[in-house]
Structures are given as structure tokens and as C-alpha cells.
Design an enzyme around this catalytic site. Structure first.
Site, PDB file in Angstrom:
ATOM      1  N   CYS A  94       0.886  -1.163   0.000  1.00  0.00           N
ATOM      2  CA  CYS A  94       0.000   0.000   0.000  1.00  0.00           C
ATOM      3  C   CYS A  94       0.922   1.210   0.000  1.00  0.00           C
ATOM      4  O   CYS A  94       1.506   1.543   1.025  1.00  0.00           O
ATOM      5  CB  CYS A  94      -0.910   0.010   1.221  1.00  0.00           C
ATOM      6  SG  CYS A  94      -1.861   1.538   1.331  1.00  0.00           S
ATOM      7  N   CYS A 133      -0.456   4.279   2.344  1.00  0.00           N
ATOM      8  CA  CYS A 133      -0.466   4.199   3.817  1.00  0.00           C
ATOM      9  C   CYS A 133      -0.026   2.806   4.209  1.00  0.00           C
ATOM     10  O   CYS A 133       1.120   2.454   3.972  1.00  0.00           O
ATOM     11  CB  CYS A 133      -1.825   4.583   4.390  1.00  0.00           C
ATOM     12  SG  CYS A 133      -3.232   3.842   3.545  1.00  0.00           S
ATOM     13  N   SER A 134      -0.912   2.009   4.784  1.00  0.00           N
ATOM     14  CA  SER A 134      -0.513   0.652   5.173  1.00  0.00           C
ATOM     15  C   SER A 134      -1.711  -0.285   5.149  1.00  0.00           C
ATOM     16  O   SER A 134      -1.871  -1.114   6.026  1.00  0.00           O
ATOM     17  CB  SER A 134       0.134   0.662   6.556  1.00  0.00           C
ATOM     18  OG  SER A 134      -0.763   1.243   7.484  1.00  0.00           O
ATOM     19  N   CYS A 135      -2.567  -0.146   4.120  1.00  0.00           N
ATOM     20  CA  CYS A 135      -3.723  -1.027   3.999  1.00  0.00           C
ATOM     21  C   CYS A 135      -3.265  -2.481   3.980  1.00  0.00           C
ATOM     22  O   CYS A 135      -2.308  -2.820   3.291  1.00  0.00           O
ATOM     23  CB  CYS A 135      -4.485  -0.723   2.710  1.00  0.00           C
ATOM     24  SG  CYS A 135      -5.155   0.944   2.683  1.00  0.00           S
TER      25      CYS A 135
END
Lengths: 217, 92
Positions: free
Chosen positions: A122, A125-127
């Protein structure tokens, strides 16, 4: 030797009594957003909207999630071609069959073959598919991985110990919006007689992100 | 079945919360699949009542994204892009 100099302060030379440098404490000032989180949490508790115990229970539940459910899904896909077809067609619905409640998760499963290797990132962000894999590893959230894997995936994978031949196409999946991704790694050779539980033990978190392959026997 | 629809990601640079990454703007790819309507995150992020927009998965080649710097131009990158960020390219 530092041991011989007991006539001056150890605090000024930064060494322990045994002569080793002290590791600095990792204390740092809390950030604006941490302050905001504490303020919001305290207000919600004070006003009786939620309780401290409910917050603790939710945090514990998040921490308890592990890659085990993801591994169970992969193992089923390995032994049941019809399930694998359903999983690749509609991941969100397919995982319900194994009792994994997707919640808000919208899942796309992608399959590694001898011709294609998939890896997930991602960049924004950090999905991450937390329902299936638990909390993401720290490196998944760091800029180095996020910015490099979309441009030089083969180099990044080699740093994880995975060298791919040119004959294998790399597919990078950037979770830019609402979908989350699960890589179904290739089933290792020599595992024909194994049951689903034993097979699931071969499926690591990293294999389901796509930076590794399933463990070989 | 026809050829996959080719699209170009708009080369917009508006401020605010956007989920079309910079490195894909202005790049050409093809629709890999349609994901259906989702609440537009560009409105959702500001607490507005969000409109529903079609979300699409777009497939790019690494050669298209990185040119001569690509490790292997035939490798693939796929990302989810909202329809209002995509311009169709008509087959000639």
C-alpha cells in the site's frame, strides 16, 4: 581501560561501570496526534460513551489476530480446486465458507503460479487484510518498502531472499483504495499426502504478502 | 469479449486527500476488473456525505511506469483507481 578510571563521573563519559556505552532511552515527546488520541479517549470514557475496559478488550482483540486465518484459507485453496476458483472469483464471499467473517474487508485473492509471482503493497499508507493476517509487520508500513517495491520489486524481493527468474512475471498490487489482497502462494512439491492443518503450517505471513514462498519440506 | 478498455490516469494535482498515487498520474493502462461503486474517499476524508463512484482496477506495465529504469518492462503493477480519475482511450 575504562575500569581503571573511578575518579570521574561515568555520566559524563557515557559509559557503564563495565565500560560499555549506554544505549540511549527511546523516550520521545508525544506527538500532536498522540495527544489528540488521549484527549479523545479520556473524553469518551468521561462522558460514559465507552468504557476503559471496552477499549482494552478491543486492543487485545486486534493484537490477538494472527496470520492463522489466512493460512487456513490458502491450505483450503490448495486441496480444493473448486474453493480456489471461488476464492479467486470473489475472495470476500469465499472466506465466509471457512467461518472467517470479512467484516468491512473486501478481499481479492491472487494466485502465484510457475509463470506469475504476486506481491502486495500500500504505497499511500498501510492497507492490509488484518482480519486474515493480523497486524502488518513494521517493514510493510515503512517508506523504504512502500516506495521501492513498486519500482524495483525484483530487487526488493531478492533482499527478502527471493530470487525470481526472468521467466516469471512479477505483479505488484498497490492497495490504493477499498480492496485488500491475499497472495495464494504455490503449493510446495512433495506435500501431496498432507492434510489442511499441516499444509497451513507451511504458509507464512510473508508468503501471503508475496515477499516469500511457502515453506518447503 | 473485446479488448480491455485502455485508460489514462488524469494528471491532476489537486490538494487534499486523494487515493490516486502520484506515480500513476498521466500513465496509461487497461481495466483489469470493475469493483463496483464505493463512497468517494476524497469527500469521506472531510466528513462530507460522500457520493458513490465506480472503482476500477487498472493494470500498468512497469515499462509504462518507469521507462528505461524498469527492471523488467513486462512486469505488471495493478492499482485501484476511481473512475473520475480515468480518461478512456479509444482504440484507433
Amino acid at each position: 581501560m575504562p575500569h581503571d578510571h573511578h575518579d570521574h563521573s561515568h555520566e559524563t563519559d557515557g559509559l557503564s561501570p563495565s565500560g560499555h556505552p549506554y544505549q540511549p532511552d527511546q523516550d520521545h515527546k508525544i506527538t500532536r496526534w498522540q495527544t489528540m488520541e488521549i484527549a479523545m479517549r479520556e473524553l469518551l470514557i468521561e462522558k460514559g460513551i465507552i468504557t476503559a475496559a471496552e477499549i482494552t478488550a478491543t486492543v487485545e482483540q486486534m493484537d490477538r489476530r494472527s496470520p492463522a486465518d489466512g493460512a487456513k484459507v490458502v491450505a483450503r485453496a490448495w486441496v480444493d480446486p473448486a474453493f480456489k476458483a471461488r476464492l479467486l472469483e470473489n475472495g470476500t464471499e469465499a472466506i465466509r465458507e471457512l467461518g472467517v467473517e470479512p467484516g468491512v474487508l473486501k478481499l481479492i485473492a491472487v494466485e502465484n503460479t510457475s509463470a506469475v509471482h504476486n506481491v502486495v503493497v500500500c504505497t499511500l499508507c498501510s492497507c492490509y487484510p488484518r482480519n486474515l493476517l493480523g497486524l502488518p509487520p513494521d517493514w510493510y508500513k515503512q517508506r523504504a518498502y512502500r516506495s521501492r517495491v513498486v519500482k524495483t520489486p525484483r530487487k526488493v524481493l531478492s533482499e527478502f531472499g527471493l530470487e525470481l527468474p526472468d521467466s516469471v512475471q512479477v505483479r505488484v498490487h498497490d492497495s490504493t483504495a477499498d480492496m485488500r489482497y491475499l497472495v495464494v502462494p504455490q503449493r510446495p512439491d512433495g506435500t501431496d499426502g498432507m492434510d489442511e492443518t499441516a499444509l497451513a503450517d507451511l504458509v507464512s505471513r510473508d508468503a501471503m504478502i508475496g515477499v516469500a514462498v511457502a515453506r518447503h519440506l | 469479449m473485446g479488448q480491455p478498455q485502455r485508460v489514462r490516469v488524469k494528471d491532476w494535482h489537486p490538494p487534499g486527500h486523494i487515493r490516486a498515487p502520484h506515480y500513476l498520474r498521466g500513465k496509461t493502462g487497461e481495466i483489469e476488473r470493475e469493483l463496483g461503486p464505493f463512497a468517494n474517499p476524497e469527500e469521506l476524508a472531510y466528513g462530507h456525505k460522500a457520493s458513490r463512484r465506480r472503482l476500477l482496477r487498472v493494470r500498468f506495465t512497469m515499462g509504462e511506469l518507469w521507462g528505461a529504469e524498469a527492471e523488467n518492462p513486462a512486469d505488471i503493477l495493478e492499482a485501484e483507481i476511481y473512475e473520475h480519475w480515468l480518461d478512456p482511450i479509444n482504440a484507433t
